[in-house]
Design an enzyme around this catalytic site. Structure first.
Site, PDB file in Angstrom:
ATOM      1  N   ASP A  16       0.816  -1.208   0.000  1.00 23.58           N
ATOM      2  CA  ASP A  16       0.000   0.000   0.000  1.00 23.58           C
ATOM      3  C   ASP A  16       0.853   1.263   0.000  1.00 23.58           C
ATOM      4  OD1 ASP A  16      -2.203  -1.576  -0.014  1.00 23.58           O
ATOM      5  OD2 ASP A  16      -2.879  -1.095   2.014  1.00 23.58           O
ATOM      6  N   ASN A  60      -4.259   8.943   1.758  1.00 23.58           N
ATOM      7  CA  ASN A  60      -4.698   8.291   2.991  1.00 23.58           C
ATOM      8  C   ASN A  60      -5.042   9.287   4.091  1.00 23.58           C
ATOM      9  OD1 ASN A  60      -4.760   5.611   2.322  1.00 23.58           O
ATOM     10  ND2 ASN A  60      -3.146   4.981   3.720  1.00 23.58           N
ATOM     11  N   GLU A  61      -4.034  10.067   4.511  1.00 24.86           N
ATOM     12  CA  GLU A  61      -4.265  10.961   5.626  1.00 24.86           C
ATOM     13  C   GLU A  61      -3.236  12.076   5.701  1.00 24.86           C
ATOM     14  OE1 GLU A  61      -1.401   8.195   6.387  1.00 24.86           O
ATOM     15  OE2 GLU A  61      -3.370   7.390   6.939  1.00 24.86           O
ATOM     16  N   THR A 119      -8.603   2.638   6.778  1.00 20.16           N
ATOM     17  CA  THR A 119      -8.100   1.309   7.138  1.00 20.16           C
ATOM     18  C   THR A 119      -6.618   1.347   7.489  1.00 20.16           C
ATOM     19  OG1 THR A 119      -7.752   0.847   4.781  1.00 20.16           O
ATOM     20  CG2 THR A 119      -9.799   0.038   5.766  1.00 20.16           C
ATOM     21  N   SER A 140      -5.412   5.728  10.980  1.00 22.76           N
ATOM     22  CA  SER A 140      -6.605   6.084  11.744  1.00 22.76           C
ATOM     23  C   SER A 140      -7.223   4.861  12.413  1.00 22.76           C
ATOM     24  CB  SER A 140      -7.633   6.764  10.830  1.00 22.76           C
ATOM     25  OG  SER A 140      -8.840   7.026  11.509  1.00 22.76           O
ATOM     26  N   LEU A 141      -7.287   3.751  11.695  1.00 18.41           N
ATOM     27  CA  LEU A 141      -7.864   2.524  12.250  1.00 18.41           C
ATOM     28  C   LEU A 141      -7.069   2.048  13.460  1.00 18.41           C
ATOM     29  CD1 LEU A 141      -9.914   0.179  12.016  1.00 18.41           C
ATOM     30  CD2 LEU A 141      -8.298  -0.941  10.455  1.00 18.41           C
ATOM     31  N   ALA A 196      -3.541   9.049  20.783  1.00 19.70           N
ATOM     32  CA  ALA A 196      -3.282   8.969  22.226  1.00 19.70           C
ATOM     33  C   ALA A 196      -3.661  10.257  22.954  1.00 19.70           C
ATOM     34  CB  ALA A 196      -1.811   8.625  22.478  1.00 19.70           C
TER      35      ALA A 196
END
Length: 294
Positions: A74, A149-150, A190, A193-194, A214
């Site tokens: 990925d 993704n992020e 997925t 974040s997951l 956290a």
């Protein structure tokens, strides 16, 4: 048919995959254009000897390509997105890594799936991208200022938490006191974040996920928001800088800088092979249903 090929790392386990791909496309008279660094690595390993056209590692593809095939995991696909950008060229991931939510084509049935490519027996799905701007201007985000993704902000050079002041469409949401904050697309839900407790979104959901890393306050939970929301972040902490990552690209940013995150006006197209659906991938990768008591 003209296809771009990209890979990042060479491992012994990828050798038969690479050989199969090149042999299949050569036997079917498919024109392959290889990312220059990857091709040089293949020459060094003597996996290929034929001369191939190349495309540079720092520029986008044009729309003359049928697709870009990414060989790896990925992470390799996320890097391959930088070659596609807004060209409309779809991405196909061949999994030579481990988990592979994006790189869904498995090596065991690669010939069958490549035949689908030759026959153009596939569809495409669109994936939302996040764009980032930084005030004051940061050179690191001049060109590759998007993430598939992020977008993540996190602490740097300290074990102390940072404070992430967060606004949605200019309305104050919260000041997260945490190790960091993740803004995830459905594709990225997925991923990081997951692992931080965020929900899984199917790729067609028009939403984003805000997931604290956290957090000090345990009531600070992941939040799903509409994907047309503009997110503004201002980070403070004990150190002068913090880290901003767009997928695998990471840069240092000065405290008090203002980050604005919103979806781009273009999307990445992913090749969808018959029988390889997102729900099937979830079941297989997350081992759903493996408990025989179900």
């Amino acid at each position: 048919m003209k296809i771009a090929i990209y890979g990042q790392y060479y491992q012994n386990s990828t050798e038969p995959i690479i050989k199969d791909i090149f042999a299949f496309f050569n036997s079917n008279n498919v024109e392959m254009v290889i990312e220059e660094n990857f091709l040089n690595m293949l020459y060094e390993k003597q996996l290929v000897k034929k001369d191939y056209k190349t495309f540079p590692s720092n520029s986008a593809l044009d729309n003359s390509f049928e697709m870009l095939i990414s060989i790896g995991g990925d992470g390799t696909i996320l890097r391959a997105a930088a070659f596609v950008r807004n060209s409309g060229v779809p991405l196909l991931g061949i999994n030579a890594g481990r988990l592979g939510f994006l790189a869904k084509v498995q090596k065991e049935n690669i010939d069958i799936l490549l035949q689908y490519v030759i026959n153009q027996n596939y569809t495409t799905s669109e994936r939302t991208l996040l764009g980032l701007t930084c005030e004051p201007f940061n050179e690191a985000f001049k060109e590759l200022n998007f993430a598939m993704n992020e977008v993540t902000v996190s602490r740097k050079d300290t074990t102390s938490m940072i404070t992430v002041e967060t606004y949605l469409n200019n309305e104050y949401l919260n000041s997260y006191w945490a190790d960091g904050l993740i803004i995830s697309t459905p594709t990225g839900s997925t991923g990081y974040s997951l692992s931080c407790g965020g929900p899984i979104l199917t790729p067609d959901v028009k939403s984003l996920v805000i997931t604290p890393i956290a957090p000090h306050n345990l009531t600070a939970r992941p939040l799903v928001i509409p994907d047309d929301t503009e997110i503004t972040l201002r980070v403070t902490g004990r150190e002068d800088q913090y880290l901003v990552s767009l997928d695998s690209r990471i840069s240092s940013v000065q405290n008090e800088s203002v980050l604005k995150i919103k979806k781009t006006d273009y999307k990445i197209k992913m090749v969808e092979i018959p029988g390889e659906t997102f729900l099937k991938t979830l079941r297989n990768k997350l081992l759903w249903g493996e408990d025989k008591r179900n």
